[in-house]
Design a protein around this motif. Structure first.
Motif, PDB file in Angstrom:
ATOM      1  N   ALA A   1      -8.571 -24.446  25.780  1.00 48.10           N
ATOM      2  CA  ALA A   1      -9.069 -23.248  24.876  1.00 48.10           C
ATOM      3  C   ALA A   1      -8.383 -21.698  24.891  1.00 48.10           C
ATOM      4  N   VAL A   2      -7.033 -21.579  25.825  1.00 50.62           N
ATOM      5  CA  VAL A   2      -7.092 -20.268  25.744  1.00 50.62           C
ATOM      6  C   VAL A   2      -5.130 -21.321  25.297  1.00 50.62           C
ATOM      7  N   GLY A   3      -4.809 -22.465  25.394  1.00 49.42           N
ATOM      8  CA  GLY A   3      -3.426 -22.855  25.356  1.00 49.42           C
ATOM      9  C   GLY A   3      -3.118 -23.453  24.126  1.00 49.42           C
TER      10      GLY A   3
ATOM     11  N   ASP B   1     -15.664 -21.898  31.954  1.00 49.09           N
ATOM     12  CA  ASP B   1     -14.757 -21.238  31.927  1.00 49.09           C
ATOM     13  C   ASP B   1     -13.984 -21.417  33.955  1.00 49.09           C
ATOM     14  N   PRO B   2     -12.635 -21.768  33.897  1.00 48.71           N
ATOM     15  CA  PRO B   2     -11.661 -22.140  34.807  1.00 48.71           C
ATOM     16  C   PRO B   2     -11.997 -20.851  35.844  1.00 48.71           C
ATOM     17  N   ALA B   3     -11.989 -19.477  35.179  1.00 48.41           N
ATOM     18  CA  ALA B   3     -12.218 -18.654  36.060  1.00 48.41           C
ATOM     19  C   ALA B   3     -13.434 -18.546  37.340  1.00 48.41           C
TER      20      ALA B   3
ATOM     21  N   GLY C   1     -13.167 -16.270  20.621  1.00 48.01           N
ATOM     22  CA  GLY C   1     -14.149 -14.953  21.744  1.00 48.01           C
ATOM     23  C   GLY C   1     -12.844 -15.289  22.396  1.00 48.01           C
ATOM     24  N   MET C   2     -13.277 -14.798  24.123  1.00 50.29           N
ATOM     25  CA  MET C   2     -12.483 -14.315  24.974  1.00 50.29           C
ATOM     26  C   MET C   2     -11.744 -15.437  25.486  1.00 50.29           C
ATOM     27  N   PRO C   3     -11.009 -16.780  25.132  1.00 46.42           N
ATOM     28  CA  PRO C   3     -10.017 -17.466  25.469  1.00 46.42           C
ATOM     29  C   PRO C   3      -8.865 -17.272  24.283  1.00 46.42           C
TER      30      PRO C   3
ATOM     31  N   LEU D   1      -8.951 -14.322  22.537  1.00 49.17           N
ATOM     32  CA  LEU D   1      -8.174 -13.366  23.156  1.00 49.17           C
ATOM     33  C   LEU D   1      -7.694 -13.029  24.217  1.00 49.17           C
ATOM     34  N   THR D   2      -7.848 -13.820  25.213  1.00 47.19           N
ATOM     35  CA  THR D   2      -6.290 -14.146  26.256  1.00 47.19           C
ATOM     36  C   THR D   2      -5.465 -14.586  25.402  1.00 47.19           C
ATOM     37  N   ALA D   3      -5.728 -15.481  25.168  1.00 51.51           N
ATOM     38  CA  ALA D   3      -4.579 -16.200  24.331  1.00 51.51           C
ATOM     39  C   ALA D   3      -3.329 -14.609  23.042  1.00 51.51           C
TER      40      ALA D   3
ATOM     41  N   ILE E   1      -4.714 -23.460  37.287  1.00 47.52           N
ATOM     42  CA  ILE E   1      -5.759 -23.867  37.407  1.00 47.52           C
ATOM     43  C   ILE E   1      -5.479 -25.356  38.435  1.00 47.52           C
ATOM     44  N   SER E   2      -4.586 -25.470  38.685  1.00 43.15           N
ATOM     45  CA  SER E   2      -3.660 -26.127  39.597  1.00 43.15           C
ATOM     46  C   SER E   2      -4.407 -26.519  41.032  1.00 43.15           C
ATOM     47  N   GLN E   3      -4.585 -24.901  41.426  1.00 38.93           N
ATOM     48  CA  GLN E   3      -5.003 -24.683  42.149  1.00 38.93           C
ATOM     49  C   GLN E   3      -5.945 -23.938  42.873  1.00 38.93           C
TER      50      GLN E   3
ATOM     51  N   VAL F   1      -5.077  -9.781  32.776  1.00 38.98           N
ATOM     52  CA  VAL F   1      -6.622  -9.884  32.332  1.00 38.98           C
ATOM     53  C   VAL F   1      -7.200  -9.426  31.056  1.00 38.98           C
ATOM     54  N   VAL F   2      -7.562 -10.296  29.832  1.00 34.12           N
ATOM     55  CA  VAL F   2      -8.138  -9.491  29.408  1.00 34.12           C
ATOM     56  C   VAL F   2      -8.524  -8.460  29.317  1.00 34.12           C
ATOM     57  N   PHE F   3      -9.932  -9.155  30.061  1.00 30.31           N
ATOM     58  CA  PHE F   3     -10.948  -7.145  30.102  1.00 30.31           C
ATOM     59  C   PHE F   3      -9.821  -6.120  30.527  1.00 30.31           C
TER      60      PHE F   3
ATOM     61  N   ASN G   1      -1.358 -21.233  32.068  1.00 26.27           N
ATOM     62  CA  ASN G   1      -2.755 -21.535  33.131  1.00 26.27           C
ATOM     63  C   ASN G   1      -2.352 -22.832  34.173  1.00 26.27           C
ATOM     64  N   VAL G   2      -1.731 -22.604  34.504  1.00 22.97           N
ATOM     65  CA  VAL G   2      -1.679 -24.060  35.454  1.00 22.97           C
ATOM     66  C   VAL G   2      -1.372 -23.585  36.873  1.00 22.97           C
ATOM     67  N   GLY G   3       0.154 -23.044  36.894  1.00 23.88           N
ATOM     68  CA  GLY G   3       0.524 -22.860  38.379  1.00 23.88           C
ATOM     69  C   GLY G   3       1.219 -23.847  38.856  1.00 23.88           C
TER      70      GLY G   3
ATOM     71  N   ASP H   1      -3.840 -38.314  24.105  1.00 24.79           N
ATOM     72  CA  ASP H   1      -4.761 -37.696  22.735  1.00 24.79           C
ATOM     73  C   ASP H   1      -4.811 -36.476  21.974  1.00 24.79           C
ATOM     74  N   LYS H   2      -4.336 -35.337  23.760  1.00 25.18           N
ATOM     75  CA  LYS H   2      -3.675 -34.059  23.501  1.00 25.18           C
ATOM     76  C   LYS H   2      -3.076 -34.066  23.186  1.00 25.18           C
ATOM     77  N   CYS H   3      -1.900 -34.648  23.661  1.00 26.39           N
ATOM     78  CA  CYS H   3      -0.250 -34.279  22.502  1.00 26.39           C
ATOM     79  C   CYS H   3      -0.559 -34.385  21.433  1.00 26.39           C
TER      80      CYS H   3
END
Ligand SMILES: NC(=O)c1ccc[n+]([C@@H]2O[C@H](COP(=O)([O-])OP(=O)(O)OC[C@H]3O[C@@H](n4cnc5c(N)ncnc54)[C@H](OP(=O)(O)O)[C@@H]3O)[C@@H](O)[C@H]2O)c1
Length: 333
Positions: free
Chosen positions: A158-160, A48-50, A128-130, A132-134, A246-248, A275-277, A221-223, A182-184
């Motif tokens: 995963a989240v997006g 995870d990025p976190a 899972g966690m991603p 649930l975050t979404a 994540i960009s930061q 925060v998902v928790f 998700n990226v800032g 590809d992602k688009c």
């Protein structure tokens, strides 16, 4: 039992992108479980990025990983020994097992998972966690209404990817921002109404073109620059969900904050961190609902599985280069 455990510990606090030398690969004798403890053979580890933030010695929503400690990570595995009345050998469980082959621990915070419900990696991904975050970030903080324009950054991740699909289920118009053709393409396969490749062309102009009535919900998700661009396109009473930046995360200079924040004032808009928790008490209900969407073909999950624990340091970097396609998971073989 006389088993060996292999694990990655934090050897040094990274400066910028993590280097292989920031981690130590260690072998240890696996200790026997004490009274009330169980032993889990870890099968899939969530990257995870976190994790990048947890390596910094700064105050956050959970304490930093100490030097010499096992790298913290969510994971799924099976119980191979148990002195705990609630868990039997053969049970599948998810928990914060860390980047290692075996975890010896108390049962607190462990969740039993049913491998018949979905493949195990999906339980670290959309179920899972991603996921649930979404789910909670979008529905509880973004509060989308049918007909709203929802924009999500990091949209193919995963989240997006789950944010966009849940927004579609709720009758919204969804625009995703991701890196690369590809992602688009994947986003349009998932049913997104539009996908913007921020690595090609003028993404600010595309955002304007795809959101003619403005953005009602921006799930970020990226800032950085993308957050700033979204701020210029807000609709009246827009909600911005600050899920990540994540960009930061690998900055060696100060985090780049949004300069266009006065758009919140002009548009009577709000920007809220989540925060998902905080939603742990409701995880089971959310997973049940998302599993239903999955069974009905309305929610898809994609995983990027890297085989071999020893791949961990290089695999982690895929999150920051954008090489991961879907939820990044290490399979412990
Ligand atoms: N608040 C919470 O409780 C919570 C919980 C889980 C995750 N999160 C956050 O949610 C975000 C997404 O996490 P995830 O697990 O779903 O990861 P992910 O999106 O599957 O993977 C990370 C993606 O971020 C993109 N990225 C990397 N560097 C970037 C940059 N400089 N600018 C723009 N995009 C960049 C890449 O996609 P492209 O190829 O599209 O660039 C990469 O594939 C992260 O910020 C994470 O910290 C927050």
């Amino acid at each position: 039992m006389a088993r060996k455990n292999h694990r990655f510990t934090l050897a040094a606090r990274p400066v910028g992108l993590p280097k292989p030398t920031d981690f130590a690969y260690e072998e240890e004798e696996l200790r026997e479980p004490g009274p009330g403890e169980l032993v889990v053979k870890v099968q899939y580890i969530s990257l995870d990025p976190a994790m990048r933030g947890w390596m910094n010695d700064v105050k956050s929503y959970i304490p930093p990983i100490k030097i010499g400690e096992v790298m913290r990570a969510g994971a799924i595995g099976s119980v191979v020994a148990s002195n705990h009345p609630g868990f039997a050998v053969g049970d599948h469980v998810s928990g914060a097992f860390g980047v290692q082959e075996f975890a010896v621990l108390q049962g607190d915070g462990l969740i039993k998972v049913d491998p018949k419900q979905a493949p195990l990696p999906v339980m670290l991904s959309a179920l899972g966690m991603p996921g649930l975050t979404a789910y909670f970030g979008l529905l509880e903080v973004g509060k989308p209404v049918a007909g709203n324009t929802v924009v999500v950054s990091g949209a193919a991740g995963a989240v997006g990817s789950v944010v966009g699909q849940i927004a579609k289920i709720h009758g919204c118009r969804v625009v995703g921002i991701a890196g690369g053709a590809d992602k688009c393409r994947y986003l349009t396969e998932l049913g997104f109404d539009a996908a913007i490749d921020y690595k090609a062309g003028d993404y600010k102009a595309e955002l304007r073109a795809h959101c003619p009535k403005g953005i009602d919900v921006f799930f970020d998700n990226v800032g950085g620059d993308i957050l700033d661009a979204a701020l210029t396109q807000l609709a009246r009473h827009a909600r911005i969900v600050i899920c990540g930046a994540i960009s930061q995360y690998n900055n060696t200079t100060a985090v780049k904050g949004p300069s266009n924040y006065l758009s919140l004032l002009v548009n009577r808009a709000s920007m809220t961190g989540m925060v998902v928790f905080d939603y742990a008490a409701r995880y089971a209900d959310a997973v049940r609902e998302m599993a239903g969407w999955m069974a009905a073909g309305k929610l898809k999950s994609r995983e990027d599985i890297v085989r071999g624990l020893e791949q961990f340091p290089s695999a982690l970097l895929k999150l920051f280069s954008g090489e991961n396609h879907g939820k990044l998971v290490v399979e412990v073989v």
